[in-house]
Write a protein that holds these residues in place. Structure first.
Motif, short mmCIF file in Angstrom:
data_model
loop_
_atom_site.label_atom_id
_atom_site.label_comp_id
_atom_site.label_asym_id
_atom_site.label_seq_id
_atom_site.Cartn_x
_atom_site.Cartn_y
_atom_site.Cartn_z
N GLY A 13 7.01 -61.46 41.10
CA GLY A 13 5.67 -61.09 40.93
C GLY A 13 5.41 -60.45 39.52
O GLY A 13 4.11 -60.25 39.15
N ARG A 14 6.28 -60.35 38.59
CA ARG A 14 5.98 -60.08 37.04
C ARG A 14 5.96 -61.24 36.31
O ARG A 14 5.50 -61.18 34.93
N LEU A 15 6.10 -62.48 37.25
CA LEU A 15 5.96 -63.77 36.14
C LEU A 15 4.41 -63.93 35.56
O LEU A 15 4.28 -64.27 34.66
N SER A 16 3.88 -63.79 36.47
CA SER A 16 2.16 -63.96 35.86
C SER A 16 1.81 -62.95 34.85
O SER A 16 1.36 -63.67 33.81
N PRO A 17 2.06 -61.53 34.69
CA PRO A 17 1.89 -61.00 33.66
C PRO A 17 2.62 -61.33 32.33
O PRO A 17 2.07 -61.34 31.27
N LEU A 18 3.70 -61.87 32.57
CA LEU A 18 4.64 -62.37 31.26
C LEU A 18 3.97 -63.53 30.95
O LEU A 18 3.72 -63.78 29.61
N LEU A 19 3.44 -64.49 31.76
CA LEU A 19 2.84 -65.85 31.23
C LEU A 19 1.43 -65.56 30.38
O LEU A 19 1.11 -66.17 29.22
N LYS A 20 0.94 -64.34 31.01
CA LYS A 20 -0.54 -64.11 30.55
C LYS A 20 0.07 -63.51 29.02
O LYS A 20 -0.82 -63.86 28.00
N GLU A 24 -1.19 -64.74 25.07
CA GLU A 24 -2.02 -63.62 24.24
C GLU A 24 -1.50 -63.25 22.84
O GLU A 24 -2.07 -62.74 21.99
N THR A 25 -0.03 -63.52 22.93
CA THR A 25 0.32 -62.89 21.68
C THR A 25 1.04 -63.90 20.93
O THR A 25 1.20 -65.13 21.16
N GLY A 26 1.85 -63.53 19.68
CA GLY A 26 2.46 -64.79 18.77
C GLY A 26 3.72 -65.26 19.45
O GLY A 26 4.44 -64.49 20.20
N ILE A 27 4.29 -66.02 18.68
CA ILE A 27 5.31 -66.84 19.24
C ILE A 27 6.59 -66.23 18.49
O ILE A 27 6.75 -66.07 17.21
N PRO A 28 7.65 -65.57 19.18
CA PRO A 28 8.62 -64.86 18.70
C PRO A 28 9.59 -65.95 18.26
O PRO A 28 9.61 -67.15 18.49
N TYR A 72 1.28 -74.14 25.46
CA TYR A 72 0.88 -73.28 26.76
C TYR A 72 -0.07 -72.26 26.29
O TYR A 72 -0.77 -71.66 27.09
N ARG A 73 -0.06 -71.99 24.95
CA ARG A 73 -1.24 -70.70 24.40
C ARG A 73 -2.41 -71.46 24.33
O ARG A 73 -3.40 -70.84 23.91
N GLY A 74 -2.73 -72.59 24.69
CA GLY A 74 -3.75 -73.52 24.31
C GLY A 74 -4.76 -73.41 25.73
O GLY A 74 -4.32 -72.65 26.54
N ASN A 75 -6.04 -73.89 25.62
CA ASN A 75 -6.72 -73.86 26.67
C ASN A 75 -6.48 -74.67 27.82
O ASN A 75 -6.71 -74.26 28.90
#
Length: 216
Positions: A13-20, A24-28, A72-75
């Protein structure tokens, strides 16, 4: 590379917020448990999501983000995720090419034959796959209005719009068939410069002969 045994997270259930967060954030430099904590995923089970990212190819064996992470960070992130899912779950898609549309029963059967673990693990495998599928778009790379269904369930090619050139003429023909299907055919004629009345008459005579059906 796809694994023989599908992976899973204990917190699907936490995969969706992680993918979001990934979008939204920079690449580590690396996706580690420490990075997860900075993203707000400090739970003890949250680290199990990292192996899912690795399984679908968003990070490599060293936890370094791959080019797929950048994409994945694109549109078109939903389409990128769909491709990543198909790559990671190659064994599943070898059995069911439309695995993302299959029933839980079908998926469970494949997962059961892919692991020696019990029902609890199989259930997590299923929940993980379904959570990923919910965030993806498997139709994004398909056709976009190239054809439309006919009355018989087949496909009729879409008729392109035809613009009339300055020295041209456009003839539209709309024949009807017994099953109610209507097909539009546009014919574009380009007339030569300086065309006289005889040229016009020759064009229209040819169109009547070859394009218009004889009245019954």
């Amino acid at each position: 590379m796809a694994n023989d045994e599908p992976t899973y997270t204990t917190v699907p259930g936490r995969l969706s917020p992680l993918l979001k967060k990934i979008r939204e954030t920079g690449i580590p430099a690396k996706a580690t448990s420490s990075w997860l904590k900075t993203m707000g995923f400090a739970g003890g089970n949250d680290t199990s999501m990292l192996r899912v990212l690795r399984y679908i190819g968003l990070i490599d064996a060293s936890s370094v983000p791959t080019p797929a992470w950048q994409e994945y960070r694109g549109n078109k992130h939903k389409a990128v995720l769909a491709r990543a899912i198909k790559t990671g779950y190659q064994s599943l898609y070898a059995v069911y090419p439309d695995a993302h549309t299959r029933s839980n029963e079908d998926l469970e059967h494949v997962f059961k034959t892919s692991t020696s673990s019990g029902k609890v693990v199989v259930d997590k495998m299923l929940a993980t796959f379904k959570a990923l599928v919910a965030e993806a778009d498997f139709t994004a790379d398909g056709g976009s209005g190239a054809s439309t269904p006919s009355a018989q369930g087949g496909e009729t090619p879409a008729v392109p719009q035809v613009e009339t050139p300055p020295n041209g003429a456009v003839v539209s023909r709309t024949p009807s068939t017994s099953n109610g299907l209507t097909v539009n055919i546009n014919v574009q004629l380009t007339l030569p410069e300086g065309a006289d009345e005889q040229t016009f008459e020759a064009f229209f005579k040819a169109m009547k002969t070859h394009l218009l059906p004889d009245p019954e």
